[in-house]
Design a protein around this motif. Structure first.
Motif, mmCIF file in Angstrom:
data_model
loop_
_atom_site.group_PDB
_atom_site.id
_atom_site.type_symbol
_atom_site.label_atom_id
_atom_site.label_comp_id
_atom_site.label_asym_id
_atom_site.label_seq_id
_atom_site.Cartn_x
_atom_site.Cartn_y
_atom_site.Cartn_z
ATOM 1 N N PRO A 164 1.450 13.292 -0.550
ATOM 2 C CA PRO A 164 0.674 13.581 0.675
ATOM 3 C C PRO A 164 -0.802 13.243 0.553
ATOM 4 O O PRO A 164 -1.477 13.053 1.566
ATOM 5 C CB PRO A 164 0.895 15.094 0.849
ATOM 6 N N ASP A 165 -1.340 13.135 -0.680
ATOM 7 C CA ASP A 165 -2.769 12.849 -0.828
ATOM 8 C C ASP A 165 -3.098 11.385 -0.585
ATOM 9 O O ASP A 165 -4.259 11.052 -0.322
ATOM 10 C CB ASP A 165 -3.245 13.243 -2.231
ATOM 11 N N TRP A 166 -2.115 10.486 -0.701
ATOM 12 C CA TRP A 166 -2.428 9.057 -0.510
ATOM 13 C C TRP A 166 -1.445 8.317 0.398
ATOM 14 O O TRP A 166 -1.700 7.208 0.814
ATOM 15 C CB TRP A 166 -2.508 8.342 -1.858
ATOM 16 N N SER A 167 -0.329 8.935 0.727
ATOM 17 C CA SER A 167 0.670 8.276 1.571
ATOM 18 C C SER A 167 0.593 8.812 2.988
ATOM 19 O O SER A 167 0.355 10.016 3.203
ATOM 20 C CB SER A 167 2.084 8.509 1.018
ATOM 21 N N SER A 168 0.831 7.933 3.972
ATOM 22 C CA SER A 168 0.874 8.367 5.361
ATOM 23 C C SER A 168 2.101 9.238 5.586
ATOM 24 O O SER A 168 3.067 9.210 4.824
ATOM 25 C CB SER A 168 0.919 7.156 6.293
ATOM 26 N N ALA A 169 2.070 10.024 6.659
ATOM 27 C CA ALA A 169 3.218 10.882 6.982
ATOM 28 C C ALA A 169 4.453 10.036 7.249
ATOM 29 O O ALA A 169 5.568 10.397 6.832
ATOM 30 C CB ALA A 169 2.884 11.749 8.195
ATOM 31 N N ASP A 170 4.258 8.896 7.897
ATOM 32 C CA ASP A 170 5.402 8.007 8.157
ATOM 33 C C ASP A 170 5.979 7.477 6.843
ATOM 34 O O ASP A 170 7.205 7.368 6.694
ATOM 35 C CB ASP A 170 4.974 6.828 9.031
ATOM 36 N N ALA A 171 5.090 7.157 5.886
ATOM 37 C CA ALA A 171 5.559 6.662 4.608
ATOM 38 C C ALA A 171 6.339 7.741 3.861
ATOM 39 O O ALA A 171 7.389 7.462 3.261
ATOM 40 C CB ALA A 171 4.390 6.185 3.754
ATOM 41 N N MET A 172 5.862 8.979 3.907
ATOM 42 C CA MET A 172 6.576 10.067 3.236
ATOM 43 C C MET A 172 7.958 10.262 3.858
ATOM 44 O O MET A 172 8.961 10.439 3.136
ATOM 45 C CB MET A 172 5.779 11.371 3.315
ATOM 46 N N ASP A 173 8.030 10.237 5.183
ATOM 47 C CA ASP A 173 9.340 10.383 5.843
ATOM 48 C C ASP A 173 10.268 9.234 5.463
ATOM 49 O O ASP A 173 11.463 9.442 5.193
ATOM 50 C CB ASP A 173 9.162 10.414 7.364
ATOM 51 N N ALA A 174 9.726 8.013 5.431
ATOM 52 C CA ALA A 174 10.553 6.842 5.110
ATOM 53 C C ALA A 174 11.055 6.909 3.670
ATOM 54 O O ALA A 174 12.216 6.605 3.387
ATOM 55 C CB ALA A 174 9.751 5.559 5.333
ATOM 56 N N VAL A 175 10.192 7.318 2.755
ATOM 57 C CA VAL A 175 10.573 7.392 1.347
ATOM 58 C C VAL A 175 11.709 8.390 1.157
ATOM 59 O O VAL A 175 12.657 8.147 0.405
ATOM 60 C CB VAL A 175 9.354 7.773 0.485
ATOM 61 N N ARG A 176 11.648 9.520 1.837
ATOM 62 C CA ARG A 176 12.678 10.545 1.654
ATOM 63 C C ARG A 176 14.014 10.140 2.273
ATOM 64 O O ARG A 176 15.043 10.719 1.964
ATOM 65 C CB ARG A 176 12.194 11.868 2.248
#
Length: 594
Positions: A61-73
């Motif tokens: 969460p400190d360097w990734s966008s919220a969309d990126a975090m959702d996509a990664v999961r």
């Protein structure tokens, strides 16, 4: 340009395995497959894979966008993705010295899913403690199997070896010339794959078993030095070291003797060994065909081990054994192996050695365990007081022997030697045993009083044996040679006949009638009569070379899309039926349609 720079495309900054610490702090775009995903709650780690290697990427969460975090999961293994991020050094405790990129990672700022993958039928990533799926399953899902690092490394080595071949022969002045794939059926020792001609109904092309005749024609045409990375086809039964289609390094040169070919090939093996990271000290050892058969029972001996076959006829032929005496009286010999320390083998292990000999055609083996007081076992009970010392054996040794004609005992003792080496776990005297086997016979016994070609019908007889062609053809040696590495034949070659009259004579001795010679080889004989130079060459198996130099256990390990042991292409589903209309256009009917 560096490899990192040349790996860049419109879609990526660099290949995953080529990202370096020198790029720390820079923004990059990396593409590849999800090799592994580890979700630690706040942080998610991805291993991104392409053919260059594996690179760790992290999302937080400190360097990734919220969309990126959702996509990664939402990712699964083998999904194809593109990540944008910044190259960062890993903390000291998180570094992985076993990875080329183990000192760094990509901190993901954005992630794009390029393609989803369904759950793989076989795993691409396997923990070290897990076994691979069966070969049958891996061949059925070959695309996934080829993603494994071991497979990609072998095919990458194959590329580098073939490139080194081309560079080596180019430096020697060879031309790479392509020869036809659709050619004339000719007898070369295996069945042809036939291709029907639509425009000439009832007539067939053949796929080449080798470019043998064409490369001879090129010498007659004056090209002097030819090389080709040639595709060849043979319709023969499958084994681990056989494929119906294979690749060979095909070499031919004019105005040469065997020393020229052997020297060029030794130089090539030095270069290929350097690429593969093994030893190839030249000049290679040489052994005649006669000596190889006498000492090892085969023409491709594995010289990593010192164990040799010995002739025990004089000593054992005197024993009161009907089997031994009968074999000698019929013109056979008693040959065998003296196995130092072999008496420690259990009866079961000795039977396994005997079974190997039986599988190679022998009716059985006789054996004796040497003791302080004499010998035991089926053969030991016939020993006299002086038999052991005359054989040069010591207490604790094991003698295994076969009696009969060499054509039976040689292959049997070759198999028994290999089985004994495994049973006793004999130490190697070298890890890399290179050998030239020379002076092969021109002919071998074809059965029923006929002759067959030992190598092929084009081998030049040794001039020293020319006087034996009529009186004792089986004793005629040829100017032929094989390259052997660790018991595997890597290549075979010879000096060819350049005299049309001698070539015709040899073909006649092989049982071909004049009209057959004209029909099958008339074009070659016509070319020879036009002024053919002395010439010769060799063919080296690319698949076997790569398998041996990469440590593969089968040719299927080093071919991208091999055939199975039943000669099928599992992934593509070939061979397959052809519609009746297409067969009719070729003038072919199958089964009940005739």
């Amino acid at each position: 340009m560096s490899r990192t720079e040349t790996s860049a495309t419109a879609m990526r900054t660099a290949a995953a395995g080529l990202v370096t610490l020198e790029m720390a702090g820079r923004g990059v775009r990396i593409v590849g497959w999800i090799h592994r995903r580890r979700d630690l709650g706040g942080l998610v780690f991805l291993d991104l894979r392409d053919r260059s290697g594996i690179l760790q990427a992290s999302a937080g969460p400190d360097w990734s966008s919220a969309d990126a975090m959702d996509a990664v999961r939402g990712l699964s293994v083998e999904d194809v993705v593109a990540v944008r991020g910044v190259v960062r050094p890993r903390p000291d405790a998180a570094r992985n010295p076993e990875m080329a990129t183990g000192d760094l990672e990509i901190q993901i700022t954005e992630l794009e899913v390029l393609n989803r993958a369904r759950t793989p039928a076989i795993p691409v990533y396997l923990p070290p403690e897990e076994e691979l799926p069966s070969e049958k399953l891996r061949l059925r899902h070959r695309v996934l199997d080829l993603r494994r690092h071991e497979m990609q490394a072998r095919l990458a080595l194959r590329h580098r070896l073939v490139l080194a071949v081309r560079n080596h022969f180019d430096a020697l002045g060879f031309y790479e010339i392509e020869t036809p794939i659709l050619t004339k059926p000719t007898p070369e020792g295996a069945r042809d794959f036939l291709v029907p001609s639509r425009v000439h109904p009832g007539e067939f092309f053949a796929l080449p078993q080798s470019p043998q005749i064409y490369k001879q024609l090129l010498m007659i045409a004056g090209f002097d030095r030819y090389v080709q990375i040639a595709r060849c086809f043979r319709d023969e039964d499958m084994r681990a070291d056989r494929q119906p289609e294979f690749t060979q390094i095909d070499v031919e040169a004019a105005f040469v003797q065997p020393e020229d070919i052997l020297g060029w090939c030794e130089g090539l093996m030095e270069k290929l060994a350097e690429v593969a990271g093994i030893e190839a000290a030249t000049p290679f050892r040489r052994m005649t065909y006669h000596d190889a058969m006498e000492r090892f029972g085969c023409d491709r001996p594995d010289l990593r081990y010192g164990l040799e076959i010995r002739d025990f006829t004089t000593v054992l032929g005197e024993l009161d054994s009907a089997i031994l005496r009968g074999a000698v009286e019929k013109g056979g010999r008693i040959r065998g192996l003296g196995l130092e320390g072999g008496a420690r083998l259990t009866r079961r292990r000795i039977v396994a050695v005997e079974d190997a000999a039986k599988a190679a055609g022998a009716p059985g083996l006789l054996w004796a365990k040497i003791t302080e007081n004499g010998a035991t076992g089926p053969l030991g009970r016939f020993f006299r007081d002086d038999t052991r010392t005359r054989l040069g054996l010591a207490p604790g040794d094991l003698l295994v022997a076969a009696a009969g004609p060499d054509r039976v005992t040689s292959p049997a003792l070759d198999a028994a030697r290999a089985a004994s080496i495994a049973a006793l776990d004999l130490p190697r005297t070298t890890e890399h045993a290179w050998l030239w086997v020379t002076a092969f016979p021109v002919f071998e016994d074809g059965g029923d009083g006929t002759l067959a070609a030992n190598h092929h019908p084009f081998v030049q007889p040794d001039p020293a044996d020319a006087h034996l062609l009529d009186s004792d053809p089986l004793a005629v040696r040829g100017l032929a040679y094989d390259l052997v590495y660790n018991g595997t034949e890597l290549g075979s070659g010879s000096i060819r006949m350049h005299d049309a009259a001698l070539q015709t004579r040899i073909l006649s001795m092989l049982g071909l009638r004049p009209e057959e010679i004209t029909a099958k080889f008339g074009f070659l004989l016509e070319a020879l009569r036009s002024g053919a130079p002395p010439h010769g060459g060799i063919a080296l198996g690319v698949d076997r070379l790569v398998a041996q130099l990469s440590g593969g256990t089968s040719l299927r390990d080093v071919i991208a899309f091999p055939k199975t042991t039943t000669a099928r292409a599992s992934f593509e589903g070939a061979p397959s039926p052809v519609p009746a209309a297409e067969l009719a256009a070729l003038g072919i009917s199958v089964g009940g349609d005739r």
